[in-house]
Design a protein around this motif. Structure first.
Motif, short mmCIF file in Angstrom:
data_model
loop_
_atom_site.label_atom_id
_atom_site.label_comp_id
_atom_site.label_asym_id
_atom_site.label_seq_id
_atom_site.Cartn_x
_atom_site.Cartn_y
_atom_site.Cartn_z
N VAL A 264 1.57 4.37 2.25
CA VAL A 264 1.39 4.79 3.64
C VAL A 264 2.51 5.76 4.03
O VAL A 264 3.66 5.57 3.64
CB VAL A 264 1.38 3.58 4.59
CG1 VAL A 264 1.23 4.03 6.04
CG2 VAL A 264 0.26 2.62 4.23
N LYS B 128 4.21 7.29 7.52
CA LYS B 128 4.29 7.22 8.98
C LYS B 128 5.01 8.46 9.50
O LYS B 128 6.07 8.82 9.03
CB LYS B 128 5.06 5.97 9.41
CG LYS B 128 5.29 5.89 10.91
CD LYS B 128 6.21 4.72 11.26
CE LYS B 128 6.53 4.70 12.75
NZ LYS B 128 7.48 3.61 13.09
N GLY C 9 0.82 -1.20 0.00
CA GLY C 9 0.00 0.00 0.00
C GLY C 9 0.86 1.25 0.00
O GLY C 9 2.09 1.19 -0.04
N ASP D 290 -6.31 6.59 11.55
CA ASP D 290 -5.20 6.10 10.73
C ASP D 290 -5.44 4.65 10.32
O ASP D 290 -6.54 4.10 10.54
CB ASP D 290 -3.87 6.28 11.45
CG ASP D 290 -3.66 5.32 12.61
OD1 ASP D 290 -4.56 4.52 12.91
OD2 ASP D 290 -2.57 5.36 13.22
N CYS D 291 -4.42 4.04 9.70
CA CYS D 291 -4.56 2.67 9.14
C CYS D 291 -4.98 1.66 10.20
O CYS D 291 -5.64 0.67 9.88
CB CYS D 291 -3.24 2.22 8.51
SG CYS D 291 -2.70 3.23 7.15
N ARG D 292 -4.61 1.90 11.43
CA ARG D 292 -4.89 0.96 12.51
C ARG D 292 -6.24 1.21 13.17
O ARG D 292 -6.61 0.52 14.12
CB ARG D 292 -3.78 1.04 13.56
CG ARG D 292 -2.39 0.78 13.02
CD ARG D 292 -1.31 1.20 14.01
NE ARG D 292 -1.35 2.66 14.23
CZ ARG D 292 -0.63 3.30 15.15
NH1 ARG D 292 0.20 2.59 15.92
NH2 ARG D 292 -0.72 4.60 15.30
N GLU E 101 -2.86 6.54 5.45
CA GLU E 101 -2.98 5.78 4.20
C GLU E 101 -3.56 6.67 3.11
O GLU E 101 -4.44 7.51 3.36
CB GLU E 101 -3.88 4.57 4.42
CG GLU E 101 -3.91 3.62 3.23
CD GLU E 101 -4.63 2.33 3.56
OE1 GLU E 101 -4.46 1.35 2.81
OE2 GLU E 101 -5.36 2.30 4.57
N TYR F 10 -0.11 6.35 11.22
CA TYR F 10 0.11 5.72 9.92
C TYR F 10 -1.01 6.19 9.00
O TYR F 10 -2.15 5.73 9.11
CB TYR F 10 0.10 4.20 10.04
CG TYR F 10 1.26 3.64 10.84
CD1 TYR F 10 2.38 3.13 10.19
CD2 TYR F 10 1.22 3.62 12.23
CE1 TYR F 10 3.44 2.60 10.92
CE2 TYR F 10 2.28 3.11 12.96
CZ TYR F 10 3.38 2.60 12.31
OH TYR F 10 4.43 2.09 13.03
N GLY G 67 -7.34 8.01 2.69
CA GLY G 67 -8.03 8.14 3.98
C GLY G 67 -8.74 9.48 4.11
O GLY G 67 -8.29 10.50 3.55
#
Length: 734
Positions: free
Chosen positions: A333, A335, A331, A391-393, A420, A418, A423
């Protein structure tokens, strides 16, 4: 010469003791004959003088060599006679003790006694035996030259003596000379180490000394050596000058520097490098393009005019690329994270530059993260607003707008996130949603392939992105990892059992199978832990005979530009003499026949073919050799690198070909500003070559200055492998 003989011999009346006239009858009259006949060591030296030096007195170097050699023997002779006289009369030291007599000295030092006996008297059997062995070596050298006579005729006439000397040296090194070296040293004679630059003349000099010790007339060698005892060094210096130019400062070794990309636009960088001591500017044609290369060249010429000194331009052809392919991305991403102290407390929030994806603006200096945004998310943003998102999490995160600049804004965060691509986010002001939008294009994230000893890896030629191994729920591998290889020739040549290394030898493996489409390898070494294989990492096949040309289509295209602007070219991935001939044909066709060629020895096959490569390159000089120690270490083994680089230095000195010492010289200093102790020792060793290459780095100017100082200091102490015996100030502390 007669005056020197008279002055030395008449210095001590003890020298005038009459000896047999036989010592003087075996050589023709010379200015020193009258004195030398009264003493055997002088007879031997005068014999050499009569046959070798006297007919060519016009050459100051030969005359000086004869004087120095004669002086050494005379000093030894005078000391020997003084000891004989002293042993015949009692004497006492200041403390009242008697010195040891000669008999006791021989008992205490039997090795010295044997050496004295070996040198005593004409017809000594050890000297006679060594005469035969050295004569056989000379005959062997001449035989190898005769077997290549047709090849020698095609070499540039001014380089034929160098080619002949290389063949003479190769003939010597075809046998083990260690026992012979020991015997020559036991007689106090000059051994054969250091004969690289003038092999035949060195053999003749040893033969002359042995004949003198054996009480035999010095033979006339036929054919005579094309080089005098000092011609080899002079020729090597001349060839180095033609290829690499003159070194700066008080040193004989040149400094080559790889031009970073910014050298195309940063004139002050190029000027500072030249002022610090750079002698050769290196352009790596695997990077940048013709416009950037021309910018580097123009900046160098401008600096030359300003500083009043010149530098050569060297271009490394890219050659075939043997590297790993891309790895599929999980992907896109980004950070970002704040800085924390030892207790985990945020010491500095993360600075994030939010900018429109359709018209991005550069981030201010010192801002480490850039986050493109789409829509109207930040059009109405004000300082103090909050940009909220998951975020991604799935964790809720906030960015607080600190400052608005034009269409962009600078935001801070005290939490790691993080983000993405795609998003969604909201612009909040006092808890009210002011705007919404998404995050724009982000860089791909590439996860390296984890490999452990015993794992299998599949190399493919389809060019598709690689991937990590597929594992089951318990972590067992059910499908091996895959990655593509950039060179199709590997799939046509690799065989089961052959070694394949990745990433500068950090990962070693063996071929299990090759069906022409895929190569299956088993990982054999990853270092102390598991290894990570990334895209665009080098691949080495030390055991595989690859049948590919060293010149690629890109190289041929680049040559048309380079022949108009550079002084020498580096031939990457050279393996066979045909690779050298191919480059020479292209240069001749472009009118660049006078451009120097540097053979980059970076694989095992090139090292094994080095004698043939040198002889072929001498067809169209000037020529040099670069020891690319990074790839070469992987190819021959790190434990053999020291031995192999020594052999390259020896063979190139025999061919009078300059050597460039490359790969990771002062790399720590160039990158971090501080050298390691091992790097300094390596820099000292590099003084045995004719040029040293430094790679780019933030502190490259400081690295050039440091290396310049090291080489200048060592120049007074050492020339190639020979110690110059400069006065040592530390010797006065006793």
């Amino acid at each position: 010469m007669a005056g020197v003989l008279s002055a030395v011999v008449d210095h001590d009346p003890g020298v005038t003791t009459a000896l047999e006239d036989d010592h003087a009858d075996s050589w023709r009259d010379s200015p020193g004959r009258g004195h030398a006949a009264r003493f055997p060591p002088l007879a031997a030296i005068a014999q050499v003088y009569a046959h070798e030096v006297a007919p060519r007195e016009a050459r100051p170097s030969r005359w000086l060599l004869a004087v120095v050699t004669l002086a050494k023997h005379c000093r030894r002779s005078l000391r020997w006679r003084a000891r004989k006289r002293d042993s015949r009369r009692p004497c006492h030291f200041a403390d009242g003790k008697q010195p040891m007599n000669e008999t006791r000295q021989r008992q205490d030092n039997p090795r010295q006694s044997d050496g004295a006996k070996a040198a005593a008297g004409p017809g000594h059997p050890q000297a006679e035996r060594l005469i035969r062995r050295i004569s056989e070596l000379r005959a062997r050298a001449m035989a190898l030259e005769q077997s290549h006579v047709e090849h020698l005729q095609g070499i540039e006439p001014s380089y034929q003596a160098s080619a002949r000397n290389l063949l003479h040296y190769l003939a010597l090194r075809q046998i083990d000379l260690r026992p012979l070296q020991e015997e020559l040293s036991a007689l106090g004679l000059t051994s054969l180490c250091g004969c690289e630059a003038q092999t035949l003349r060195s053999l003749d000099a040893v033969l002359a000394a042995l004949h003198g010790l054996a009480g035999r007339p010095r033979p006339r060698q036929a054919p005579a050596s094309p080089l005098s005892i000092d011609d080899g060094t002079i020729i090597l210096d001349h060839h180095s000058q033609l290829l690499l130019g003159s070194p700066a400062g008080k040193r004989s070794v040149r400094i080559m520097v790889t031009m970073p990309s910014e050298a195309a636009v940063d004139y002050s960088l190029v000027r500072n490098l030249l002022a610090a001591g750079m002698d050769v500017a290196r352009i790596n044609c695997a990077h940048d393009d013709e416009a950037a290369w021309l910018g580097m060249i123009n900046n160098l010429h401008r600096a030359e005019r300003e500083l009043g000194r010149s530098a050569k331009i060297y271009a490394d052809l890219a050659g075939p690329k043997l590297r790993t392919g891309m790895i599929e991305s999980p992907g896109r991403v980004l950070k970002y994270r704040p800085r924390r102290d030892l207790r985990g407390t945020v010491s500095e929030p993360a600075q994030v530059w939010l900018t429109p994806a359709t018209a991005p603006e550069p981030a201010p200096p010192g801002v480490g993260f850039t986050l493109p945004v789409e829509g109207h998310l930040i059009e109405s943003a004000l300082a103090g607003d909050v940009i909220a998102f998951d975020d991604c999490r799935g964790k809720y995160r906030e960015l607080v707008v600190q400052e608005v600049r034009n269409a962009s804004c600078l935001a801070l965060s005290s939490q790691t996130a993080y983000v993405e691509e795609g998003g969604q986010a909201r612009l909040l002001r006092d808890g009210e949603v002011m705007a919404e939008g998404g995050f724009g294009p982000l860089p791909e994230v590439v996860s390296p392939i984890e490999l452990a000893v015993g794992d299998r890896l599949i190399l493919t030629r389809d060019g598709l992105p690689g991937r990590a191994a597929v594992r089951d729920a318990e972590g067992r591998i059910i499908e091996p990892a895959r990655i593509s290889c950039s060179l199709d020739a590997v799939f046509e040549a690799a065989k089961a059992g052959e070694l394949i290394c990745f990433d500068d030898g950090k990962i070693a493996s063996r071929v299990i199978a090759n069906d022409g489409r895929e190569i299956v390898v088993r990982i054999g070494d990853t270092g102390p832990t598991t290894a990570r294989l990334r895209p665009e990492k080098g691949i080495n096949l030390p055991d595989t005979k690859l049948r590919i040309a060293a010149l690629t289509d890109k190289d041929v295209h680049d040559l048309a530009f380079l022949v108009r602007h550079v002084d020498m070219l580096g031939l990457s991935f050279v393996r066979t003499p045909e690779d050298v001939r191919l480059l020479q044909r292209h240069l001749d066709g472009l009118g660049g026949g006078d451009i120097g060629v540097v053979l980059k020895i970076e694989n095992r096959e090139a090292f094994e073919n080095l004698p043939h490569l040198l002889l072929t390159a001498l067809y169209s000089p000037p020529v040099g050799v670069m020891v690319a120690r990074g790839d070469l270490a992987v190819e021959v083994g790190f434990e053999r690198l020291a031995e192999v680089q020594e052999e390259i230095l020896w063979l190139c000195e025999a061919a009078h070909v300059p050597v460039i010492w490359a790969t990771q010289v002062l790399e720590g200093l160039a990158k971090t500003g501080a050298p390691t102790r091992a790097e300094v020792s390596d820099a000292v060793m590099s003084g045995r070559a004719e040029a040293v290459m430094l790679n780019k780095g933030p502190y490259i100017v400081e690295a050039v200055r440091f290396l310049n100082g090291v080489l200048e200091r060592m120049h007074a102490h050492q020339r190639k492998r020979r110690n110059m015996l400069r006065r040592l100030s530390i010797s006065e502390q006793v």
